[in-house]
Motif scaffolding. Structure first.
Motif, PDB file in Angstrom:
ATOM      1  N   ASP A 183     -14.735  -1.761 -22.062  1.00 42.58           N
ATOM      2  CA  ASP A 183     -15.985  -2.327 -21.546  1.00 42.58           C
ATOM      3  C   ASP A 183     -15.802  -2.982 -20.186  1.00 42.58           C
ATOM      4  O   ASP A 183     -16.773  -3.410 -19.562  1.00 42.58           O
ATOM      5  N   GLY A 184     -14.563  -3.078 -19.701  1.00 42.31           N
ATOM      6  CA  GLY A 184     -14.324  -3.663 -18.389  1.00 42.31           C
ATOM      7  C   GLY A 184     -14.443  -5.167 -18.338  1.00 42.31           C
ATOM      8  O   GLY A 184     -14.399  -5.752 -17.250  1.00 42.31           O
ATOM      9  N   VAL A 185     -14.560  -5.824 -19.492  1.00 46.06           N
ATOM     10  CA  VAL A 185     -14.740  -7.274 -19.533  1.00 46.06           C
ATOM     11  C   VAL A 185     -13.408  -7.932 -19.878  1.00 46.06           C
ATOM     12  O   VAL A 185     -12.765  -7.546 -20.863  1.00 46.06           O
ATOM     13  N   PRO A 186     -12.962  -8.918 -19.093  1.00 50.12           N
ATOM     14  CA  PRO A 186     -11.708  -9.609 -19.425  1.00 50.12           C
ATOM     15  C   PRO A 186     -11.914 -10.640 -20.527  1.00 50.12           C
ATOM     16  O   PRO A 186     -12.901 -11.391 -20.523  1.00 50.12           O
ATOM     17  N   TYR A 187     -10.969 -10.656 -21.486  1.00 50.49           N
ATOM     18  CA  TYR A 187     -10.990 -11.628 -22.574  1.00 50.49           C
ATOM     19  C   TYR A 187      -9.690 -12.438 -22.528  1.00 50.49           C
ATOM     20  O   TYR A 187      -8.602 -11.870 -22.385  1.00 50.49           O
ATOM     21  N   GLY A 229      -6.529 -23.799 -18.238  1.00 48.91           N
ATOM     22  CA  GLY A 229      -7.106 -22.467 -18.286  1.00 48.91           C
ATOM     23  C   GLY A 229      -8.465 -22.378 -17.627  1.00 48.91           C
ATOM     24  O   GLY A 229      -9.046 -23.380 -17.198  1.00 48.91           O
ATOM     25  N   SER A 230      -8.979 -21.168 -17.555  1.00 48.91           N
ATOM     26  CA  SER A 230     -10.268 -20.934 -16.908  1.00 48.91           C
ATOM     27  C   SER A 230     -11.371 -21.739 -17.579  1.00 48.91           C
ATOM     28  O   SER A 230     -11.512 -21.706 -18.809  1.00 48.91           O
ATOM     29  N   PRO A 231     -12.190 -22.473 -16.816  1.00 51.30           N
ATOM     30  CA  PRO A 231     -13.273 -23.246 -17.418  1.00 51.30           C
ATOM     31  C   PRO A 231     -14.480 -22.400 -17.799  1.00 51.30           C
ATOM     32  O   PRO A 231     -15.383 -22.878 -18.481  1.00 51.30           O
ATOM     33  N   THR A 232     -14.514 -21.129 -17.375  1.00 52.24           N
ATOM     34  CA  THR A 232     -15.688 -20.288 -17.614  1.00 52.24           C
ATOM     35  C   THR A 232     -15.458 -19.222 -18.677  1.00 52.24           C
ATOM     36  O   THR A 232     -16.412 -18.558 -19.088  1.00 52.24           O
ATOM     37  N   LYS A 277     -13.755 -16.611 -18.051  1.00 56.69           N
ATOM     38  CA  LYS A 277     -13.479 -15.426 -17.250  1.00 56.69           C
ATOM     39  C   LYS A 277     -12.551 -15.845 -16.108  1.00 56.69           C
ATOM     40  O   LYS A 277     -12.510 -17.018 -15.729  1.00 56.69           O
ATOM     41  N   PRO A 278     -11.778 -14.930 -15.542  1.00 60.67           N
ATOM     42  CA  PRO A 278     -10.871 -15.301 -14.459  1.00 60.67           C
ATOM     43  C   PRO A 278     -11.624 -15.924 -13.286  1.00 60.67           C
ATOM     44  O   PRO A 278     -12.627 -15.379 -12.819  1.00 60.67           O
ATOM     45  N   THR A 279     -11.143 -17.061 -12.826  1.00 66.09           N
ATOM     46  CA  THR A 279     -11.746 -17.734 -11.672  1.00 66.09           C
ATOM     47  C   THR A 279     -10.802 -17.752 -10.478  1.00 66.09           C
ATOM     48  O   THR A 279     -11.239 -17.960  -9.348  1.00 66.09           O
ATOM     49  N   GLY A 280      -9.505 -17.581 -10.726  1.00 59.35           N
ATOM     50  CA  GLY A 280      -8.533 -17.581  -9.641  1.00 59.35           C
ATOM     51  C   GLY A 280      -8.066 -16.168  -9.352  1.00 59.35           C
ATOM     52  O   GLY A 280      -8.557 -15.191  -9.928  1.00 59.35           O
ATOM     53  N   PRO A 281      -7.101 -16.018  -8.450  1.00 60.24           N
ATOM     54  CA  PRO A 281      -6.610 -14.686  -8.108  1.00 60.24           C
ATOM     55  C   PRO A 281      -5.894 -14.022  -9.271  1.00 60.24           C
ATOM     56  O   PRO A 281      -5.175 -14.668 -10.031  1.00 60.24           O
ATOM     57  N   VAL A 282      -6.107 -12.723  -9.415  1.00 58.65           N
ATOM     58  CA  VAL A 282      -5.384 -11.929 -10.406  1.00 58.65           C
ATOM     59  C   VAL A 282      -4.111 -11.438  -9.718  1.00 58.65           C
ATOM     60  O   VAL A 282      -4.160 -10.691  -8.749  1.00 58.65           O
ATOM     61  N   VAL A 283      -2.960 -11.861 -10.231  1.00 58.86           N
ATOM     62  CA  VAL A 283      -1.694 -11.629  -9.543  1.00 58.86           C
ATOM     63  C   VAL A 283      -0.864 -10.506 -10.161  1.00 58.86           C
ATOM     64  O   VAL A 283       0.115 -10.072  -9.572  1.00 58.86           O
TER      65      VAL A 283
END
Length: 204
Positions: free
Chosen positions: A144-148, A185-188, A190-196
């Motif tokens: 689904d393309g959604v990060p969990y 961790g992410s407050p939302t 979903k990723p909020t910072g850079p994906v490394v």
């Protein structure tokens, strides 16, 4: 390699020895007809003209990353080798779901991850460097393309237990990703910072 931890360690040690040879000589492209000449010398049928020569150093790096993933499975799964390298016999063969492994990030220094569906555990060798006020967080991205979110990573090896409701998302072909997030961790969600670092899961 999965059944013989000692043999797996030997393979990885020789990979490390041989990989150092790449630093001793500059990269060079082989003649375009080299493979055809080898085939002919062995009495085989000359194949059709090939495209660009395959980047063999890259193949060695990728295979080393895969070997690191396999060693992670051997060393950390239940029934792996005991601490200190004490000898042990092959683990008993049991029917279970295949282990899923991934090499995340730069092929020269990948982060190895292994997911065991039998107990829902996911093991990660290390986390990418993060600033003092930030943490590395692991995610899974399915069809689904959604990060969990899966959990926060320590600087050293990390063991996470995925909730039963989320384990179905971790399947062959899914992508693992690491992002840099605020402390806690992410407050939302979903990723909020850079994906490394990212890497696709494959069954072994």
């Amino acid at each position: 390699m999965l059944a013989e931890p000692g043999f797996a360690a030997d393979v990885e040690r020789w990979r490390m020895y041989l990989s150092q040879l790449f630093d001793l000589w500059p990269e060079a492209q082989p003649p375009e007809d080299l493979i055809d000449r080898i085939d002919a010398s062995l009495g085989g049928v000359a194949p059709a003209r090939r495209g660009r020569p395959f980047p063999w150093p890259l193949l060695a790096i990728v295979s080393t990353a895969l070997a690191a993933c396999l060693l992670l499975v051997v060393a950390l799964r239940p029934g792996g080798p005991p601490p200190g390298g004490a000898p042990m016999g092959p683990p008993p063969i049991t029917a279970s779901a295949p282990i899923l492994v991934a090499a995340l990030g730069d092929a020269k220094a990948p982060v190895a991850a292994a997911f065991d569906p039998t107990d829902g555990s996911i093991r990660v060798t290390a986390a990418p460097d993060a600033p003092a006020t930030r943490v590395a967080q692991l995610w899974v991205i399915g069809g689904d393309g959604v990060p969990y979110p899966l959990g926060l990573l320590a600087r050293d090896a990390t063991l996470l237990v995925v909730p039963a409701a989320d384990r179905a998302r971790i399947a062959a072909g899914a992508t693992l990703a690491i992002s840099i997030e605020p402390e806690g961790g992410s407050p939302t969600g979903k990723p909020t910072g850079p994906v490394v670092a990212t890497g696709a899961l494959a069954a072994v």
